[in-house]
Design an enzyme around this catalytic site. Structure first.
Site, PDB file in Angstrom:
ATOM      1  N   THR A  95       0.820  -1.221   0.000  1.00 41.72           N
ATOM      2  CA  THR A  95       0.000   0.000   0.000  1.00 41.72           C
ATOM      3  C   THR A  95       0.851   1.268   0.000  1.00 41.72           C
ATOM      4  O   THR A  95       0.376   2.312  -0.428  1.00 41.72           O
ATOM      5  CB  THR A  95      -0.958   0.035   1.205  1.00 41.72           C
ATOM      6  OG1 THR A  95      -0.200  -0.101   2.412  1.00 41.72           O
ATOM      7  CG2 THR A  95      -1.972  -1.089   1.118  1.00 41.72           C
ATOM      8  N   HIS A  98       7.153   2.752  -0.850  1.00 38.85           N
ATOM      9  CA  HIS A  98       8.501   3.063  -0.336  1.00 38.85           C
ATOM     10  C   HIS A  98       8.927   1.772   0.356  1.00 38.85           C
ATOM     11  O   HIS A  98       8.262   1.342   1.323  1.00 38.85           O
ATOM     12  CB  HIS A  98       8.419   4.253   0.623  1.00 38.85           C
ATOM     13  CG  HIS A  98       9.737   4.687   1.217  1.00 38.85           C
ATOM     14  ND1 HIS A  98      10.170   5.994   1.220  1.00 38.85           N
ATOM     15  CD2 HIS A  98      10.700   3.975   1.869  1.00 38.85           C
ATOM     16  CE1 HIS A  98      11.351   6.072   1.824  1.00 38.85           C
ATOM     17  NE2 HIS A  98      11.688   4.856   2.240  1.00 38.85           N
ATOM     18  N   HIS A 100       9.821  -1.248   2.422  1.00 43.36           N
ATOM     19  CA  HIS A 100       9.780  -1.392   3.881  1.00 43.36           C
ATOM     20  C   HIS A 100       9.675  -2.845   4.265  1.00 43.36           C
ATOM     21  O   HIS A 100       9.154  -3.676   3.516  1.00 43.36           O
ATOM     22  CB  HIS A 100       8.626  -0.590   4.482  1.00 43.36           C
ATOM     23  CG  HIS A 100       7.285  -0.904   3.888  1.00 43.36           C
ATOM     24  ND1 HIS A 100       6.859  -0.394   2.675  1.00 43.36           N
ATOM     25  CD2 HIS A 100       6.273  -1.690   4.328  1.00 43.36           C
ATOM     26  CE1 HIS A 100       5.649  -0.827   2.412  1.00 43.36           C
ATOM     27  NE2 HIS A 100       5.264  -1.637   3.393  1.00 43.36           N
TER      28      HIS A 100
HETATM   29  P1  AMP Z   1       2.241  -2.451   3.114  1.00 48.00           P
HETATM   30  O1  AMP Z   1       0.767  -2.715   3.132  1.00 48.00           O
HETATM   31  O2  AMP Z   1       3.114  -3.646   3.151  1.00 48.00           O
HETATM   32  O3  AMP Z   1       2.605  -1.469   2.009  1.00 48.00           O
HETATM   33  O4  AMP Z   1       2.547  -1.718   4.500  1.00 48.00           O
HETATM   34  C1  AMP Z   1       2.313  -0.365   4.726  1.00 48.00           C
HETATM   35  C2  AMP Z   1       2.102  -0.211   6.198  1.00 48.00           C
HETATM   36  O5  AMP Z   1       2.269   1.136   6.559  1.00 48.00           O
HETATM   37  C3  AMP Z   1       0.721  -0.653   6.686  1.00 48.00           C
HETATM   38  O6  AMP Z   1       0.849  -1.722   7.622  1.00 48.00           O
HETATM   39  C4  AMP Z   1       0.159   0.617   7.325  1.00 48.00           C
HETATM   40  O7  AMP Z   1      -0.604   0.356   8.485  1.00 48.00           O
HETATM   41  C5  AMP Z   1       1.413   1.407   7.633  1.00 48.00           C
HETATM   42  N1  AMP Z   1       1.222   2.837   7.708  1.00 48.00           N
HETATM   43  C6  AMP Z   1       0.606   3.637   6.809  1.00 48.00           C
HETATM   44  N2  AMP Z   1       0.639   4.920   7.208  1.00 48.00           N
HETATM   45  C7  AMP Z   1       1.307   4.924   8.391  1.00 48.00           C
HETATM   46  C8  AMP Z   1       1.676   5.954   9.322  1.00 48.00           C
HETATM   47  N3  AMP Z   1       1.358   7.232   9.105  1.00 48.00           N
HETATM   48  N4  AMP Z   1       2.336   5.597  10.443  1.00 48.00           N
HETATM   49  C9  AMP Z   1       2.656   4.298  10.658  1.00 48.00           C
HETATM   50  N5  AMP Z   1       2.359   3.288   9.822  1.00 48.00           N
HETATM   51  C10 AMP Z   1       1.681   3.596   8.709  1.00 48.00           C
HETATM   52 ZN    ZN Z   2       9.458   7.561   0.113  1.00 45.58          ZN
END
Ligand code: AMP
Ligand code: ZN
Length: 113
Positions: A95, A98, A100
């Site tokens: 989602t 970037h 991670h």
């Molecule tokens: P992915 O779905 O693998 O791309 O992981 C993205 C993650 O970022 C999800 O688990 C979200 O809950 C987390 N996320 C999105 N926005 C934030 C934020 N502002 N602070 C902390 N985590 C976030």
């Molecule tokens: Zn970025």
């Protein structure tokens, strides 16, 4: 990257619950935790996904994996165990574009595959 949530977290424009930071890496609590311990580790450099790891930037990925044992220890999951998850692209449900790595722990034996 102007529109990237994680770049904004790294710069401090968006607040986060930081658990670790050095010159290359930033780690923070996931806002919607999927496990009792759920931390996201990101490179400070904007790399879109695992598809964009190259010989030029793979050093930062190595440094993330070098630091994960220390981060896991500080989170208290070093001995009990944890998963390291990367979602790459649409079908994996990525989602935030970037790169991670999720650290998921405290799940008491929750193996998913
Ligand atoms: P992915 O779905 O693998 O791309 O992981 C993205 C993650 O970022 C999800 O688990 C979200 O809950 C987390 N996320 C999105 N926005 C934030 C934020 N502002 N602070 C902390 N985590 C976030
Ligand atoms: Zn970025």
């Amino acid at each position: 990257m102007a529109d990237c949530i994680f770049c904004k977290i790294i710069s401090g424009e968006i607040p986060s619950n930081k658990v670790y930071e050095d010159e290359n890496i930033y780690a923070f609590r996931d806002i919607e935790p999927q496990a009792p311990v759920h931390v996201v580790v990101v490179p400070k450099e904007h790399i879109e996904s695992a598809n964009d790891i190259t010989a030029e930037n793979s050093g930062i990925v190595a440094s993330i994996f070098e630091k994960i044992p220390q981060i896991a220890k500080e989170l208290g999951v070093s001995e009990s165990g944890y998963r390291i998850v990367n979602n790459c692209g649409k079908d994996a449900g990525q989602t935030v574009k970037h790169l991670h790595f999720h650290i998921l722990g405290g799940t008491e034996g929750g193996k998913l595959y």
